[in-house]
Design a protein around this motif. Structure first.
Motif, mmCIF file in Angstrom:
data_model
loop_
_atom_site.group_PDB
_atom_site.id
_atom_site.type_symbol
_atom_site.label_atom_id
_atom_site.label_comp_id
_atom_site.label_asym_id
_atom_site.label_seq_id
_atom_site.Cartn_x
_atom_site.Cartn_y
_atom_site.Cartn_z
ATOM 1 N N ARG A 141 0.819 -1.214 0.000
ATOM 2 C CA ARG A 141 0.000 0.000 0.000
ATOM 3 C C ARG A 141 0.852 1.263 0.000
ATOM 4 O O ARG A 141 0.405 2.298 -0.497
ATOM 5 C CB ARG A 141 -0.938 0.009 1.221
ATOM 6 N N HIS A 142 2.058 1.195 0.546
ATOM 7 C CA HIS A 142 2.914 2.380 0.578
ATOM 8 C C HIS A 142 3.815 2.483 -0.656
ATOM 9 O O HIS A 142 4.622 3.397 -0.751
ATOM 10 C CB HIS A 142 3.779 2.390 1.840
ATOM 11 N N VAL A 170 -2.799 -0.281 -3.275
ATOM 12 C CA VAL A 170 -3.997 0.083 -2.509
ATOM 13 C C VAL A 170 -5.227 -0.585 -3.128
ATOM 14 O O VAL A 170 -6.072 -1.158 -2.430
ATOM 15 C CB VAL A 170 -4.177 1.613 -2.477
ATOM 16 N N LEU A 171 -5.320 -0.520 -4.459
ATOM 17 C CA LEU A 171 -6.441 -1.126 -5.182
ATOM 18 C C LEU A 171 -6.529 -2.617 -4.895
ATOM 19 O O LEU A 171 -7.601 -3.137 -4.523
ATOM 20 C CB LEU A 171 -6.258 -0.877 -6.679
ATOM 21 N N THR A 221 -7.139 9.276 -4.048
ATOM 22 C CA THR A 221 -5.994 9.477 -3.161
ATOM 23 C C THR A 221 -6.392 9.332 -1.692
ATOM 24 O O THR A 221 -5.580 8.916 -0.872
ATOM 25 C CB THR A 221 -5.375 10.870 -3.386
ATOM 26 N N SER A 222 -7.643 9.618 -1.375
ATOM 27 C CA SER A 222 -8.088 9.531 0.020
ATOM 28 C C SER A 222 -8.097 8.094 0.534
ATOM 29 O O SER A 222 -8.132 7.871 1.751
ATOM 30 C CB SER A 222 -9.487 10.132 0.162
ATOM 31 N N ARG A 223 -8.070 7.111 -0.370
ATOM 32 C CA ARG A 223 -8.064 5.713 0.066
ATOM 33 C C ARG A 223 -6.684 5.281 0.557
ATOM 34 O O ARG A 223 -6.549 4.249 1.211
ATOM 35 C CB ARG A 223 -8.499 4.790 -1.080
ATOM 36 N N TYR A 266 -0.926 6.355 3.004
ATOM 37 C CA TYR A 266 0.452 6.814 2.845
ATOM 38 C C TYR A 266 0.603 7.613 1.549
ATOM 39 O O TYR A 266 1.596 7.488 0.837
ATOM 40 C CB TYR A 266 1.414 5.620 2.831
ATOM 41 N N ARG A 267 -0.366 8.459 1.241
ATOM 42 C CA ARG A 267 -0.355 9.127 -0.060
ATOM 43 C C ARG A 267 0.816 10.092 -0.230
ATOM 44 O O ARG A 267 1.194 10.394 -1.357
ATOM 45 C CB ARG A 267 -1.685 9.836 -0.325
ATOM 46 N N LEU A 268 1.408 10.572 0.861
ATOM 47 C CA LEU A 268 2.587 11.420 0.713
ATOM 48 C C LEU A 268 3.766 10.646 0.127
ATOM 49 O O LEU A 268 4.682 11.237 -0.440
ATOM 50 C CB LEU A 268 2.998 12.017 2.062
ATOM 51 N N LEU A 269 3.730 9.316 0.244
ATOM 52 C CA LEU A 269 4.815 8.490 -0.287
ATOM 53 C C LEU A 269 4.561 8.076 -1.730
ATOM 54 O O LEU A 269 5.438 7.467 -2.353
ATOM 55 C CB LEU A 269 4.978 7.219 0.574
ATOM 56 N N LEU A 270 3.379 8.388 -2.258
ATOM 57 C CA LEU A 270 2.979 7.865 -3.564
ATOM 58 C C LEU A 270 2.982 8.920 -4.663
ATOM 59 O O LEU A 270 2.251 8.792 -5.645
ATOM 60 C CB LEU A 270 1.584 7.226 -3.459
#
Length: 240
Positions: free
Chosen positions: A39-40, A46-47, A64-66, A69-73
């Protein structure tokens, strides 16, 4: 995941699932480990994790809200996260993989150097942390930034500017990975675990999580139920 693709995902999500399925079919033929991004590491991760552990009863979209760790993506760091996977499974040739690795070494060295470099008494990294300052404003004063191209200067500057947030997410991702790495044996019978609701047992039986980390994300899993499952797995391991 065929049922998930059929009518319950968007075209982009279905294409991503098909891509991963094709890659893993090739890996199976060649005897290579499967490609399952975490996921990170990627939004595809994530999907996959959402559909496997949580399922979906209505059209699924990756937002993106799902991603916790979106700052890493970010798109800028995709080659850093995924090039090693690409090289391992044969989708990225050695020259391109080596070029990507060298690029990121140069960026990392620049970031480290900027923490020591001084301009008129100020540390360059401290200048870049100011909200109103960007890489191009500081570059004329910094030999280290001048050695990078424009895109890599921006990435180095943003790495410094948001380092506190990114480091925190990296630590959290590592902690969750360690805690969730415990394997759940294939064919594990959840009905034997006292304290799990019938509804949760049914969901776990459908999702068939391979690790405690995946089990923790099954819809309806509570911290108390996860603690019970963890203890039961430890006891089962000790008995074996």
């Amino acid at each position: 995941l065929a049922g998930q693709i059929n009518g319950t995902t968007g075209y982009e999500e279905a294409a991503a699932l098909g891509l991963v399925a094709g890659v893993n079919a090739a890996c199976a033929v060649q005897g290579k480990p499967v490609f399952v991004p975490a996921r990170h590491e990627a939004y595809i991760g994530v999907l996959l994790d959402d559909l496997v552990t949580r399922g979906t009863t209505e059209p699924y979209r990756v937002f993106t809200s799902r991603a916790e760790y979106r700052l890493l993506l970010g798109v800028d760091t995709a080659t850093r996260r995924l090039s090693p996977h690409g090289e391992r499974i044969g989708l990225l040739d050695k020259d391109r993989a080596a070029s990507a690795a060298e690029r990121w070494r140069a960026i990392d060295q620049a970031v480290a150097g900027l923490a020591r470099e001084r301009n008129d008494g100020d540390v360059t990294a401290d200048l870049l942390k100011r909200p109103e300052v960007d890489a191009e404003q500081v570059a004329p004063l910094s030999p280290i930034l001048q050695r990078l191209n424009r895109d890599d200067r921006r990435i180095a500057a943003e790495t410094i500017k948001y380092s506190g947030y990114v480091d925190r997410q990296n630590r959290e991702a590592e902690r969750v990975a360690r805690a969730g790495a415990r394997k759940i044996p294939a064919g594990f019978e959840y009905r034997q675990v006292p304290g799990l609701s019938n509804e949760l047992v049914e969901k776990l039986g459908r999702a068939l999580p391979g690790t405690l980390g995946q089990a923790s994300r099954v819809d309806g899993m509570t911290p108390a139920a996860l603690a019970i499952l963890t203890v039961w797995l430890e006891k089962s391991t000790q008995k074996r």
